[in-house]
Design an enzyme around this catalytic site. Structure first.
Site, PDB file in Angstrom:
ATOM      1  N   VAL A 271      55.578  41.533  33.198  1.00 54.28           N
ATOM      2  CA  VAL A 271      56.523  41.983  32.176  1.00 54.28           C
ATOM      3  C   VAL A 271      58.392  41.329  32.279  1.00 54.28           C
ATOM      4  CG1 VAL A 271      58.600  44.098  31.550  1.00 54.28           C
ATOM      5  CG2 VAL A 271      55.966  44.356  31.388  1.00 54.28           C
TER       6      VAL A 271
ATOM      7  N   ASN B 203      49.682  43.996  31.397  1.00 52.38           N
ATOM      8  CA  ASN B 203      48.479  43.940  33.023  1.00 52.38           C
ATOM      9  C   ASN B 203      49.243  43.101  33.152  1.00 52.38           C
ATOM     10  OD1 ASN B 203      48.556  46.104  35.692  1.00 52.38           O
ATOM     11  ND2 ASN B 203      46.725  45.108  35.799  1.00 52.38           N
TER      12      ASN B 203
ATOM     13  N   ALA C 112      48.357  49.405  34.878  1.00 53.95           N
ATOM     14  CA  ALA C 112      47.289  49.423  34.838  1.00 53.95           C
ATOM     15  C   ALA C 112      47.067  50.364  36.217  1.00 53.95           C
ATOM     16  CB  ALA C 112      46.300  48.432  34.527  1.00 53.95           C
ATOM     17  N   GLY C 113      48.271  50.359  36.382  1.00 60.52           N
ATOM     18  CA  GLY C 113      47.754  51.480  37.667  1.00 60.52           C
ATOM     19  C   GLY C 113      47.085  52.881  37.682  1.00 60.52           C
ATOM     20  N   TYR C 114      47.410  53.676  38.904  1.00 62.18           N
ATOM     21  CA  TYR C 114      46.924  55.089  38.497  1.00 62.18           C
ATOM     22  C   TYR C 114      47.290  55.568  37.538  1.00 62.18           C
ATOM     23  CZ  TYR C 114      45.375  54.227  43.431  1.00 62.18           C
ATOM     24  OH  TYR C 114      44.424  53.772  44.264  1.00 62.18           O
TER      25      TYR C 114
ATOM     26  N   GLU D 207      47.134  54.012  58.413  1.00 61.03           N
ATOM     27  CA  GLU D 207      46.205  53.388  57.922  1.00 61.03           C
ATOM     28  C   GLU D 207      45.568  52.041  58.105  1.00 61.03           C
ATOM     29  OE1 GLU D 207      45.771  57.025  54.364  1.00 61.03           O
ATOM     30  OE2 GLU D 207      46.155  55.386  53.576  1.00 61.03           O
TER      31      GLU D 207
ATOM     32  N   LYS E 225      38.054  62.257  52.832  1.00 59.63           N
ATOM     33  CA  LYS E 225      38.771  60.926  52.111  1.00 59.63           C
ATOM     34  C   LYS E 225      38.308  60.236  51.104  1.00 59.63           C
ATOM     35  CE  LYS E 225      41.557  57.420  52.357  1.00 59.63           C
ATOM     36  NZ  LYS E 225      42.887  57.553  51.776  1.00 59.63           N
TER      37      LYS E 225
ATOM     38  N   GLN F 150      48.509  60.912  43.408  1.00 56.87           N
ATOM     39  CA  GLN F 150      47.652  62.034  43.004  1.00 56.87           C
ATOM     40  C   GLN F 150      48.309  62.067  42.196  1.00 56.87           C
ATOM     41  OE1 GLN F 150      47.091  65.719  44.759  1.00 56.87           O
ATOM     42  NE2 GLN F 150      48.189  64.879  46.694  1.00 56.87           N
TER      43      GLN F 150
END
Length: 397
Positions: free
Chosen positions: A82, A38, A12-14, A170, A373, A314
């Site tokens: 999993v 998940n 259940a990521g992006y 970052e 951002k 993205q």
């Protein structure tokens, strides 16, 4: 016996959450049985983890309960890990059960890639999950708390970050922002703290515009970050790192951000992979498997020049939308759509009020890039949770 097709989404990521949400939007009730698997009951924002890791933001701003994002009348959430995918049997083996599927979406996310550097897995932290960033934050705070009472380690406030890609840059930016407050709270002279960012490539932020890289490095150097570029880490030890030059940097904290690979579960399940990633076809299917889709960090997708796209949020989001559409098309006998990545821009945060960005041919720095951002982050919150999630989790200041 029911003839309703069973769709299983792993992760259940992006990519996984966008696939689930688009399926629940496009499928009619009782048109398919959809299960989302998940290991946690929350979805977290991988691109935000550097902030709670450094302690500049709350962990709660980086996650949201999955139950708030899906329609539980249309999608069954299974909280489990999993263990194996049995392709010939069309089954997924979980730690506490088994699921059968007609259509499978593999979106398990990536794992740290240490490139075989001795000691890295054993002695370095990684920024890959809520639990891992919680450990980093507590460890950093503990080093400051110990400094005045434990004279045995003069290097206790040395921090080594391996890798100067997006995650490394970052994180060191946020850490540099946090240091002054930690020094004040613990009565530590700031000159005693040293942050080292080590990168094997000749430049930080490889692949980024050189002008923007120079800007980023200047900003971070002013914040106290020491760069060692074109220098690989040869070994990670409990008390620091050994560089390929032979130099030893003593440190009580090493954080590795130098690489991400796909899931080892995929390798063990019989897929043909490159560092845990499956080279998918144009419809995001695994080669020769019409019913198996692979997206996000687990997929390998090439640009028109024949080079693989870096696994970004993205890309995973866009893959999730197309993946769902192609599953619906397969169920209804329609035509699958090819995945074409649309680059909507790239932004790297440099801490509070600073960032660099590229949108089309336009380059941005400083406050404007930092606001972009924030807009990107708010947009994602709106996509998955609408205005209520934006108001609850958004960072506006």
């Amino acid at each position: 016996m029911s003839t309703i097709p069973k769709i299983v989404i792993l992760g259940a990521g992006y990519g996984g959450i966008l696939t689930a949400q688009r399926l629940q939007k496009e499928l009619n009730y009782n048109e398919a049985d959809v299960t989302l698997v998940n290991r946690h009951d929350y979805h977290y924002f991988t691109t935000h983890l550097h902030m709670p890791a450094a302690g500049t933001d709350s962990i709660e701003h980086t996650r949201v309960p999955i139950s708030k994002l899906i329609d539980e009348f249309k999608i069954d959430l299974v909280k489990s890990s999993v263990r194996e995918v049995r392709l010939t049997d069309r089954k997924v083996i979980l730690e506490d059960g088994t699921l059968s599927y007609d259509y499978l979406v593999i979106a398990l996310g990536g794992e740290p890639e240490t490139f075989g550097i001795p000691g890295m897995e054993e002695h370095a932290f990684t920024i890959r999950s809520i639990n891992s960033v919680r450990m980093i934050r507590q460890h950093i705070e503990y080093q400051f708390a110990l400094y005045k009472t434990d004279e045995s380690r003069k290097d206790r406030l040395n921090f080594v970050v391996g890798g100067a890609g997006f995650s490394g840059i970052e994180f060191v930016a946020e850490l540099a922002d946090r240091i002054p407050r930690l020094c004040m709270e613990n009565d530590v002279e700031p000159s005693k703290v040293h942050i080292y960012n080590i990168e094997a490539a000749p430049t930080a932020l490889p692949g980024f515009d050189p002008e923007l890289v120079e800007y980023a490095m200047n900003v971070l150097k002013k914040k106290g970050v020491n760069f060692k570029l074109g220098t690989a880490i040869q070994e990670c030890r409990p008390d620091g790192v050994v560089l390929a030059t032979g130099e030893v940097i003593k440190a009580a904290t090493v954080v590795w951000t130098g690489g991400i690979r796909g899931s080892r579960i995929i390798e063990a399940s019989g897929f043909e992979t490159v560092r845990g990633r499956v080279k998918v076809d144009e419809t995001l299917r695994a080669p020769g498997m019409d019913h198996v889709f692979v997206i996000g960090d687990n997929s390998l997708v090439f640009n028109p020049e024949g080079r693989p796209y870096p696994p970004t949020a993205q890309i995973a989001m866009q893959q999730g939308v197309i993946c769902a559409k192609n599953i619906v098309a397969a169920i209804r006998g329609g035509v699958s759509r090819p995945f074409v990545f649309v680059n909507k821009g790239t932004v790297a945060s440099l801490g509070k009020g600073e960032a660099i960005a590229v949108v089309g041919d336009k380059k941005m720095t400083g406050w404007k890039a930092a606001q972009l951002k924030k807009l990107i982050d708010l947009r994602y919150l709106f996509i998955i949770g609408g205005i209520p999630l934006v108001l609850k989790k958004g960072r506006f200041l």
